[in-house]
Motif scaffolding. Structure first.
Motif, PDB file in Angstrom:
ATOM      1  N   GLN B  96      52.781 -29.095 -69.928  1.00  0.00           N
ATOM      2  CA  GLN B  96      52.840 -27.844 -70.041  1.00  0.00           C
ATOM      3  C   GLN B  96      51.853 -27.150 -70.863  1.00  0.00           C
ATOM      4  OE1 GLN B  96      55.232 -26.905 -68.257  1.00  0.00           O
ATOM      5  NE2 GLN B  96      57.080 -28.127 -68.324  1.00  0.00           N
ATOM      6  N   ALA B  97      51.231 -28.155 -71.934  1.00  0.00           N
ATOM      7  CA  ALA B  97      50.192 -27.681 -72.810  1.00  0.00           C
ATOM      8  C   ALA B  97      48.976 -27.588 -72.178  1.00  0.00           C
ATOM      9  CB  ALA B  97      50.206 -28.477 -74.098  1.00  0.00           C
ATOM     10  N   GLU B  98      48.700 -28.651 -71.470  1.00  0.00           N
ATOM     11  CA  GLU B  98      47.463 -28.495 -70.790  1.00  0.00           C
ATOM     12  C   GLU B  98      47.422 -27.612 -69.660  1.00  0.00           C
ATOM     13  OE1 GLU B  98      45.595 -32.931 -69.722  1.00  0.00           O
ATOM     14  OE2 GLU B  98      47.740 -33.023 -69.424  1.00  0.00           O
ATOM     15  N   ASP B  99      48.436 -27.244 -69.233  1.00  0.00           N
ATOM     16  CA  ASP B  99      48.424 -26.129 -68.016  1.00  0.00           C
ATOM     17  C   ASP B  99      48.288 -24.701 -68.738  1.00  0.00           C
ATOM     18  OD1 ASP B  99      49.240 -27.718 -66.056  1.00  0.00           O
ATOM     19  OD2 ASP B  99      51.336 -27.457 -66.128  1.00  0.00           O
ATOM     20  N   ILE B 100      48.704 -24.660 -69.965  1.00  0.00           N
ATOM     21  CA  ILE B 100      48.313 -23.383 -70.621  1.00  0.00           C
ATOM     22  C   ILE B 100      46.893 -23.267 -71.073  1.00  0.00           C
ATOM     23  CG2 ILE B 100      48.707 -21.902 -72.867  1.00  0.00           C
ATOM     24  CD1 ILE B 100      51.572 -23.364 -73.028  1.00  0.00           C
TER      25      ILE B 100
END
Lengths: 251, 214
Positions: B96-100
């Motif tokens: 999710q952090a990478e997606d952000i």
């Protein structure tokens, strides 16, 4: 499921030494109950009390009640031979009689007065089939039972116990002298037998208790520390001593 | 008698702490990238993702080895099975952090209200992750329960941001695309909160044997 055996406030002494302390337990019918605990904790003593095998040992004194089908087994009206027919036993080391496979199985029924050949043949076949060994021995029934492998001998002993139509089978470490394949056969057999029999088993192999038993009782120093559903006892034991024992912190 | 097993469990604990630390690191960097709009920080994030994935593999392998060799029961079994479940959530936090991080370069003109709310939401979700890992390390049920409760705070931020963005779109329809990107970021932070909640629920299971879902 109703209870086959109910034990109330039972204590047992070997002379001055108290080996069992105030045991209270109810064992449901048609299920497998495992007794675990370190050596000398009283589990085998307790198992042998359930069909009064301890009567044979000098200096044993028992207080409290053991109810089998609601009746106290220490009652003077109880026929001990009949009790031991209904509550059979299989030992740690296979102990076939030095006679033919057929005669090993027919021995019990004969002592109970069955002489008819056809009836005995039927009992022998049914018992050997129920003990999952019929296919392996059907062509050599007249051969000496001592020629069988250890695993086969143990299943023969189970067949011998079944031949007198018991309701309960007591097993004292029935697989500790067997190789893994024979062990797995006895375990599978036990799980099949519980459809018709109540099985109570002492085992030092905790994974075996987890694999096959429905209830587990943990004994320590003559006390029943914890008793309950096997899955619950092995995943969330209530007593710290149970937790420490099953996780290998002592024993 | 079980010193080897205890050593292996201590190693599992250490690996879990390290994976938790990597998760905290990646979302902290994402928050910083969002604040400082620094391309270098985003570059650092892309290397942390694979590191988290690798850690997940290492822990999985260790857990399977422990199940096979030690045939654990009771507390040991709960600790190992909880670890196996928790690393899936930790790995998702990394994702999710990478997606952000992928969206951050496209949300440069943010309305002040949304910007403030987003920062507060990010900080709240990072706190949840940190505390869920701390709860695991300290076998702290109280802290784990606090994390589970705090999920409502993060969920509430998501609702507030959504409402602010809707008002923004009504006032300035041309900012619609940026608003949707910001909503995605908020949603990812909300999911991070959910994963931290899952971790906390497994901490409770690991200690008590009782999982919320029954």
């Amino acid at each position: 499921m109703s209870n086959m055996i109910t034990v109330k406030n039972m204590c047992l002494w070997y002379g001055e030494h108290q080996a069992l302390k105030n045991i209270n337990v109810s064992i449901p019918e048609k299920s497998i109950t495992a007794f675990i605990g370190p050596s000398g904790c009283g589990k085998s003593t307790f198992l042998k009390s359930l069909n009064r095998m301890n009567d044979l040992i000098q200096g044993v004194r028992i207080t409290g009640d053991i109810l089998y089908n609601g009746k106290n087994i220490f009652d003077s009206s109880v026929d001990v031979n009949e009790l031991r027919r209904e509550v059979g036993m299989v030992f740690q080391k296979p102990n076939p009689f030095p006679m033919s496979i057929y005669d090993n199985i027919a021995y019990g029924p004969r002592t109970h007065g069955i002489k008819n050949k056809a009836k005995l043949d039927d009992i022998v076949e049914c018992s050997l089939r129920d003990a999952a060994i019929w296919e392996e021995v059907k062509d050599r029934l007249k051969k000496n039972a001592l020629g069988l492998s250890g695993g086969q001998q143990q299943r023969l002993c189970i067949a011998r116990a079944l031949a007198v139509k018991p309701a309960v089978l007591l097993m004292d470490e029935p697989t500790s002298a067997l190789d893994p394949i024979s062990t797995s056969k006895i375990e599978e057999l036990s799980m099949k037998l519980k459809e018709n029999y109540t099985i109570i088993m002492v085992t030092h192999n905790m994974q075996q208790a987890v694999r096959i038993s429905d209830q587990t009782a943990f004994f320590l120093l003559g006390e029943l520390i914890e008793y309950g559903n096997t899955e619950t006892l092995f995943s969330t034991p209530k007593d710290k001593r149970t937790e420490d024992y099953i996780t290998g912190r002592f024993g | 008698m079980r010193s080897k097993f205890d050593e292996q469990l201590a190693l599992l604990n250490k690996e879990m702490i390290e994976m938790g630390a990597l998760c905290e690191e990646i979302i902290s960097r994402v928050l910083k990238a969002l604040t400082e709009e620094d391309g270098q920080l985003l570059h650092g994030i892309s290397s942390l993702g694979p590191e988290i994935d690798q850690k997940e593999r290492t822990i999985e392998t260790l857990c399977l080895k422990l199940l096979l060799q030690q045939q654990p029961v009771a507390k040991d079994l709960r600790q190992i099975s909880a670890a196996l479940k928790m690393i899936t959530d930790m790995e998702r936090i990394g994702d999710q952090a990478e997606d952000i991080a992928e969206i951050v370069p496209f949300v440069k003109n943010r309305p002040q209200t949304v910007d403030t709310l987003l920062h507060e939401m990010a900080e709240a979700s990072i706190k949840m992750v940190t505390e869920s890992v701390d709860a695991f390390v300290g076998r702290d049920i109280g802290l784990a329960k606090k994390v589970i409760k705090d999920d409502d705070i993060v969920d509430n931020y998501f609702t507030l941001i959504k409402q602010a963005l809707i008002s923004g779109i009504v006032d300035n329809p041309k900012d619609g695309e940026c608003s949707i990107d910001l909503l995605m970021i908020a949603k990812y932070f909300e999911r991070i909160g959910d994963h931290a909640t899952n971790i906390a629920e497994w901490v409770v299971f690991s200690v008590t044997g009782i999982h919320k879902e029954g």
